[in-house]
Design a protein around this motif. Structure first.
Motif, PDB file in Angstrom:
ATOM      1  N   SER A   1      13.757 -11.934   8.856  1.00 50.49           N
ATOM      2  CA  SER A   1      12.737 -12.188   9.852  1.00 50.49           C
ATOM      3  C   SER A   1      11.795 -13.254   9.059  1.00 50.49           C
ATOM      4  N   GLY A   2      12.121 -13.380   7.851  1.00 50.41           N
ATOM      5  CA  GLY A   2      11.447 -14.452   6.951  1.00 50.41           C
ATOM      6  C   GLY A   2      10.060 -13.676   6.414  1.00 50.41           C
ATOM      7  N   LYS A   3       9.932 -12.290   6.080  1.00 48.08           N
ATOM      8  CA  LYS A   3       9.046 -11.642   5.728  1.00 48.08           C
ATOM      9  C   LYS A   3       9.219 -11.254   4.294  1.00 48.08           C
ATOM     10  N   MET A   4      10.316 -11.650   3.926  1.00 46.76           N
ATOM     11  CA  MET A   4      10.652 -11.604   2.258  1.00 46.76           C
ATOM     12  C   MET A   4      11.303 -12.607   1.864  1.00 46.76           C
ATOM     13  N   THR A   5      11.186 -13.005   0.464  1.00 47.58           N
ATOM     14  CA  THR A   5      11.940 -14.094  -0.139  1.00 47.58           C
ATOM     15  C   THR A   5      13.340 -13.433  -0.747  1.00 47.58           C
ATOM     16  N   ALA A   6      14.150 -14.508  -0.905  1.00 45.50           N
ATOM     17  CA  ALA A   6      15.485 -14.189  -1.452  1.00 45.50           C
ATOM     18  C   ALA A   6      15.185 -13.543  -2.953  1.00 45.50           C
ATOM     19  N   LYS A   7      14.279 -14.242  -3.669  1.00 45.42           N
ATOM     20  CA  LYS A   7      14.176 -13.408  -4.843  1.00 45.42           C
ATOM     21  C   LYS A   7      13.548 -12.242  -4.898  1.00 45.42           C
ATOM     22  N   GLU A   8      12.648 -11.773  -3.919  1.00 45.00           N
ATOM     23  CA  GLU A   8      12.056 -10.606  -3.822  1.00 45.00           C
ATOM     24  C   GLU A   8      13.361  -9.580  -3.262  1.00 45.00           C
ATOM     25  N   LEU A   9      14.122  -9.882  -2.420  1.00 50.56           N
ATOM     26  CA  LEU A   9      15.335  -9.178  -2.069  1.00 50.56           C
ATOM     27  C   LEU A   9      16.037  -8.873  -3.309  1.00 50.56           C
ATOM     28  N   ASN A  10      16.314 -10.032  -4.049  1.00 53.06           N
ATOM     29  CA  ASN A  10      17.181  -9.687  -5.422  1.00 53.06           C
ATOM     30  C   ASN A  10      16.690  -8.856  -6.388  1.00 53.06           C
ATOM     31  N   MET A  11      15.005  -8.846  -6.397  1.00 50.25           N
ATOM     32  CA  MET A  11      14.486  -7.996  -7.265  1.00 50.25           C
ATOM     33  C   MET A  11      14.757  -6.410  -6.750  1.00 50.25           C
ATOM     34  N   VAL A  12      14.804  -6.224  -5.496  1.00 43.14           N
ATOM     35  CA  VAL A  12      14.745  -4.860  -4.736  1.00 43.14           C
ATOM     36  C   VAL A  12      15.846  -4.434  -5.073  1.00 43.14           C
TER      37      VAL A  12
END
Length: 552
Positions: A169-180
């Motif tokens: 939904s555009g609330k998180m970037t791909a980089k942030e998702l990878n960090m998580v």
């Protein structure tokens, strides 16, 4: 001793010869043989470390004068199986685990057994096997994973599923998702929240089949190794006392377990697993028992996925025995029940402490006024359905909205991500029940995507399948009768108004009895297009309301 069938007398010379082929010496022939049912594999984070744990168990057995014999059973990682055909095979493995252990232990007459499970279907499968075999037994689980930390906040696997929704939904970037994804599962162990695996490991304590700490000592703590060694030593004491699983797993013990479940706010899957274990123990436990107990026992713990605390926090707060002490002090625990510690539950509770009343809340200031689970009935679930009531937002405790109907999980996920589900809707996912799936898949992906998109306080989901222990929100599963056998859920259409009332325990579709009957008359017989084990499972599995046990 039971193992004398392997060791004693002239006619057992061939048997002894085979044992010597394993490395047995004559001095071991007079000692009790203790089976170890291990579920080690390199598939599941909760199981990958069990070879270390089993060594401690073996050390304990030898210290106490026994001879260990290890064998293995299978296990599936629900997280890795999620949202594809693999999840159809998850619940079915509970039966395979129970059957394989029963067969091994009947063919190899152990004097007693140590069970080493950890994850979702392995724990109840092993409990079922213990009940069937009814020889002295003890459980020592692999322990819980530690929580990860992201931006100063503890997170677990369920957060990653929800962050996918935020990313979509555009609330998180791909980089942030990878960090998580790098941070959420930092250690081995069963996933860090009060999901199904940890719920069942905690309830094994509540049943009396595991020593204190079984459900909450983290997997990576040395205390877990010490507990395993104690379990290995204790099984010899249990054998001497001739204490068997059916002596421990009485109806009162199951009532204790359900009460603890309600206080912990555990997984909805316990409404499948506890009745199935009870069935093999010769005890009648129904989902109506769950509602009756929920009316008396408030939810005392708000643990992930419905709260900010994790299993490691419950451990530091005093563990399962501390929760049980709270129940005992308020008249909601039968303290006379036996345990593998060779003490009563009351004796164990008196040794417990409550170290954090934010994690284990006072009786008069609970996290949720009722028990953590609720069973809903009505014309849409005549036999029942299950929801994690304590994880539902206040604004969704009573909800009425139009149905958005999907005939599989994949269809539902596509519809949600495609923007077809709007605020106020009730997503219906059917033909995912025990027979219809077959296999009764968990629906963590759709519920997590809904939560990640910020709709968990606006959209309800219901299914004849299951919801993961990592699910939160107005997610109602186990709808019975299921669609595949002609339940009302099979005739719901887009736009039909569905009425959910969790406080009053009802689930209805706003249709007349006549309209429902007319629609059912038009239904065609349903048969899932499956082969192999799933075909066999679909033929024999019973209703979720009875624990989805196999019926012959």
């Amino acid at each position: 001793m039971r193992s004398d069938n392997l060791k004693k007398g002239d006619r057992r010379a061939p048997h002894r010869s085979l044992l010597k082929g394993l490395g047995f010496v004559n001095e071991e022939m007079d000692k009790p043989i203790i089976g170890i049912a291990n579920s080690f594999n390199e598939i599941i984070p909760g199981h990958v470390h069990l070879q270390t744990l089993v060594q401690s168990v073996k050390d304990g057995i030898r210290m106490a004068g026994g001879v260990p014999m290890e064998f293995n059973t299978i296990g599936i990682c629900d997280g890795l199986a999620m949202n594809h055909i693999g999840m159809k095979y998850s619940l079915v493995t509970r039966q395979i685990v129970a059957d394989s252990i029963e067969a091994t232990a009947m063919a190899t007459p152990f004097d007693a057994i140590v069970f080493i499970p950890n994850c979702d279907k392995v724990v109840p499968g092993m409990l079922m096997a213990a009940a069937r075999l009814n020889i002295p037994s003890i459980f020592i689980s692999g322990g819980a994973m530690l929580a990860g930390v992201y931006k100063g906040k503890k997170i677990g696997l369920s957060n990653v599923f929800e962050y996918v929704g935020q990313f979509e939904s555009g609330k998180m970037t791909a980089k942030e998702l990878n960090m998580v994804e790098d941070m959420a599962c930092p250690t081995c162990g069963s996933c860090s929240g009060m999901y199904t695996a940890n719920t069942m490991n905690c309830l094994t304590e509540a049943l009396g089949m595991g020593l204190p700490g079984n459900g909450t000592v983290p997997a990576v703590f040395s205390e877990r190794l010490r507990l395993a060694k104690k379990a290995g030593m204790q099984i010899l004491e249990i054998l001497k006392a001739d204490l068997k699983p059916k002596d421990i797993m009485t109806k009162e013990a199951f009532v204790n377990a359900v009460a603890v479940d309600m206080a912990l706010g555990g997984s909805t899957n316990t409404a499948l697993h506890l009745p199935a274990v009870a069935h093999d123990a010769g005890v009648k436990l129904t989902i109506d028992d769950f509602n009756e107990i929920a009316a008396r026992v408030p939810q005392l713990c708000k643990l992930s996925p419905s709260g900010e605390y994790f299993i490691e926090d419950l451990y530091r707060a005093g563990g399962v025995t501390a929760v049980m002490r709270r129940l005992l002090e308020n008249g909601e625990l039968d303290g006379t029940q036996k345990t593998v510690a060779l003490k009563t539950q009351e004796e164990l509770c008196k040794e417990a402490y409550i170290n954090d009343e934010d994690v284990i809340k006072p009786w008069d200031k609970p996290a949720y006024a009722g028990g953590g689970l609720a069973v809903l009935k009505g014309n849409l679930a005549e036999l029942g359905s299950v929801v994690k009531a304590g994880a539902v937002a206040d604004e969704m405790q009573v909800h009425s909205g139009p149905a958005k109907v999907y005939n599989s999980e994949e269809e539902a996920v596509d519809g949600i991500l495609g923007g077809k589900v709007k605020s106020g809707d009730v997503v219906v996912i059917r033909y995912e029940g025990p027979k219809g799936g077959p296999g009764m898949r968990e629906m963590l992906t759709p519920t997590s995507v809904i939560a990640g998109m910020g709709l968990d306080k606006e959209v309800a989901l219901l299914t004849d399948g299951r919801f993961s222990g990592a699910t939160r929100g107005a997610s109602i599963g186990h709808v019975c009768p299921e669609a595949a056998v002609g339940g009302t859920i099979a005739v719901v259409r887009d736009g039909d108004i569905i009425e959910i009332d969790i406080p009053n325990r009802t689930l209805n579709v706003k249709l007349s009895d006549e309209e429902i009957a007319a629609r059912k008359a038009e239904l065609k017989p349903y048969e899932p297009e499956v082969t192999g084990y799933l075909k066999k499972y679909a033929l024999h599995v019973g209703s979720a309301v009875n624990g989805a046990i196999e019926e012959y």
